[in-house]
Design an enzyme around this catalytic site. Structure first.
Site, PDB file in Angstrom:
ATOM      1  N   VAL A   1       3.916  31.173  71.905  1.00 37.02           N
ATOM      2  CA  VAL A   1       4.116  31.926  73.077  1.00 37.02           C
ATOM      3  C   VAL A   1       3.021  32.963  73.347  1.00 37.02           C
ATOM      4  CG1 VAL A   1       6.533  31.828  72.934  1.00 37.02           C
ATOM      5  CG2 VAL A   1       5.465  33.841  71.671  1.00 37.02           C
ATOM      6  N   ARG A   2       1.948  32.741  72.705  1.00 33.49           N
ATOM      7  CA  ARG A   2       0.631  33.638  72.792  1.00 33.49           C
ATOM      8  C   ARG A   2       0.108  33.544  74.042  1.00 33.49           C
ATOM      9  NH1 ARG A   2      -3.587  33.529  70.123  1.00 33.49           N
ATOM     10  NH2 ARG A   2      -3.053  31.275  69.250  1.00 33.49           N
ATOM     11  N   THR A   3      -0.045  32.108  74.518  1.00 26.99           N
ATOM     12  CA  THR A   3      -0.826  31.823  75.675  1.00 26.99           C
ATOM     13  C   THR A   3       0.023  31.135  76.541  1.00 26.99           C
ATOM     14  OG1 THR A   3      -1.612  29.586  74.920  1.00 26.99           O
ATOM     15  CG2 THR A   3      -2.881  31.401  74.124  1.00 26.99           C
TER      16      THR A   3
END
Length: 546
Positions: free
Chosen positions: A294-296
């Site tokens: 979910v970081r990018t």
């Protein structure tokens, strides 16, 4: 039961295990060091697989002149880990990586060079170019050179050995392991044991790991009293599902902006993109973010692929169509030659026809909680590599996994040898009646059912209902008298589900669709251990977790 004896027993023949055995023998040449591997050495472990265009190992050499150094490497590792990496472990990783990788080069690992110096690339989660490769065979080259060096030092290689449990004294000290080889039941007494058996990708129905990666090392460590950290975080990414081969799709293949369609020929990515992100932007970002995180904004690609298949719009083979036929064969060969030729050998010319991809379990960030010397907290037991937790946090920079195997394989091997050299002779070993080694027909059906259930509910998209289904299933079937393969899979599925259900947020590789935001109060690690009744319990404070 036949019996062998040695000073240090290392279980697992990948990069971590072979490094540990090599270093144990170098540290204490007087000790007998045994390296036990399932199957033949060259066929076991994730490290020996060639399953991608390139496989990297990180070291802050600054060969590209972009200012890299250990402190920048440390910051990248902590930041990418979402604040859940162990700072002491990460410091050791960043400051010792260069020495360990330099030693690999001296042993003959043929890292790529350019312009008279080592070539380094910038991978996901890295702000500098620090990854070295031997193309897709980096892991295989590392284990090949380490094996030669270990055998030259006098390490004894035990092939075709399946280790299924640990031998312990009444006080809990680990003093060996038991299992079987081609001749039958086998016990190996040892002054210290190093577990380097990797992860558990094969307990999921869709994976890109060797079939031996069923988490048996985790199960035996759990029963011995080890603590487990960050078990909710593991890596799932796009992989080829048809033609049938074990190969992941990353890097340049996404920069080609492939056309993704479901079984009906409909493009679907736009329906999953949010916050103003376009499908083209999500695809481009996917090139620098192979595993789902979910970081990018590359997360929309992974969620879209997984949901299309889960909702019945996938192909008969369980994938979606991935089409780069708008790219010339010349460009494919120039930028993704290993991928192109691997697919061509399998019968797909991706320059003129689409292939099918799915989301596959690849690698685990969590595992046995260790200290900076690979000590598990259980006397006589050490661990290194993918089986351990603490270095990678909720996500990890690309290239850090192989570095982890070398830095902590080095430390665990030497610490285990130091312990074995000074350990007293083993007292009376507890004779434990091991579980059945082979599942019966009913259990094989349950194993197949668990693989599908785990994949559907524990991988890309998670929610409380699906996690509870896993807990209900494992609770109903985890009972005395079942075979070791079924018991281990049920135990691990339960541990994964408990960790994922407890963390009511989304962070890194952990996505809860019912809790999609990252919550500051969850910037803490979850540590589980075996309770008195055998059920996993959450350590409630820092002292208990240490």
């Amino acid at each position: 039961m036949r019996e062998l004896q040695c000073g240090v027993l290392v279980v697992g023949g990948g990069a971590a295990g072979t490094r540990a055995a090599y270093e144990a023998k170098r540290a204490h040449p007087e000790l007998e060091v045994c390296l036990a591997v399932t199957g033949r050495y060259e066929t076991g472990g994730s490290t020996n697989m060639v399953a991608s265009e390139a496989l990297g190992i990180n070291a802050p050499f600054n060969c590209e002149g972009d200012g890299d150094d250990p402190e920048i490497y440390l910051e990248d590792t902590l930041q990418t880990g979402g604040g859940l990496g162990d700072s002491a472990l990460c410091w050791v990783l960043a400051h010792e990586a260069a020495d360990r990788v330099r030693e690999l080069a001296e042993l003959g690992v043929p890292f790529a060079h350019r312009g008279g110096h080592l070539e380094q690339q910038k991978l996901s989660g890295c702000t500098r170019a620090r990854s070295l490769t031997c193309g897709g065979s980096t892991g295989r080259q590392i284990t090949r050179c380490l094996k030669q060096a270990a055998l030259a030092q006098g390490v004894r290689l035990l092939e075709q050995v399946s280790i299924l449990g640990l031998c312990r004294e009444e006080n809990g000290r680990v003093c060996g392991a038991w299992g079987r080889d081609e001749a039958g039941a086998l016990r190996i007494r040892a002054g210290a044991v190093v577990l380097a058996t990797g992860g558990a990708g094969s307990i999921f129905s869709v994976n890109v790991t060797p079939p031996t990666q069923t988490g048996d090392g985790w199960a035996m460590a759990y029963e011995a009293g080890c603590r487990f950290v960050n078990m909710e975080f593991f890596q799932i990414g796009p992989a080829v599902v048809c033609p049938g081969l074990t190969f992941i799709i990353h890097s340049h293949m996404w920069r080609f902006l492939p056309k993704l369609t479901n079984r009906d020929g409909a493009e679907f990515l736009a329906r999953y993109c949010q916050g103003g992100t376009t499908p083209e932007e999500a695809l481009d970002r996917k090139a620098m973010s192979y595993p789902f995180s979910v970081r990018t904004d590359a997360k929309y690609v992974d969620i879209g692929i997984f949901q299309e298949i889960a909702q019945g719009r996938g192909t008969e083979e369980g994938g979606i169509w991935f089409d780069v036929s708008h790219v010339t064969r010349e460009e494919l060969l120039a930028k993704a030659p290993i991928t192109y030729n691997t697919l061509l050998r399998a019968g797909i010319d991706c320059a003129v026809e689409p292939l099918q991809v799915t989301m596959a379990v690849q690698n685990f960030n969590g595992g046995i909680l260790i200290d900076t010397n690979g000590f598990t907290g259980v006397e006589g037991l050490y661990a290194a590599g993918e089986i351990t937790g603490g270095v990678h946090g909720s996500d990890r920079p690309g290239g850090n996994n192989l570095t982890d195997t070398q830095v902590f394989g080095y430390r665990a091997g030497r610490a285990a040898a130091d312990h074995a050299a000074s350990a007293p002779a083993a007292a009376v070993v507890l004779e434990e009646a091991g579980p059945r080694l082979e599942p019966d027909e009913e259990e094989r059906a349950l194993i197949a059912q668990s693989e599908r259930l785990y994949y559907q509910n524990l991988t890309v998209v998670r929610n409380s209902q699906g996690l509870q289904r896993v807990l209900d299933f494992t609770g109903a079937h985890l009972r005395p008298g079942i075979s070791a393969p079924l018991r281990n899979r049920l135990l691990l599925g339960r541990l994964f589900a408990m960790a994922q259900l407890t963390r009511t947020e989304s962070r890194g590789t952990h996505y809860r669709e019912d809790h999609p935001e990252t919550a500051p109060e969850w910037r803490r690690r979850l540590v589980f251990r075996r309770g008195a009744d055998g059920e996993a319990v959450l350590c409630q404070d820092e002292n208990e977790a240490k």
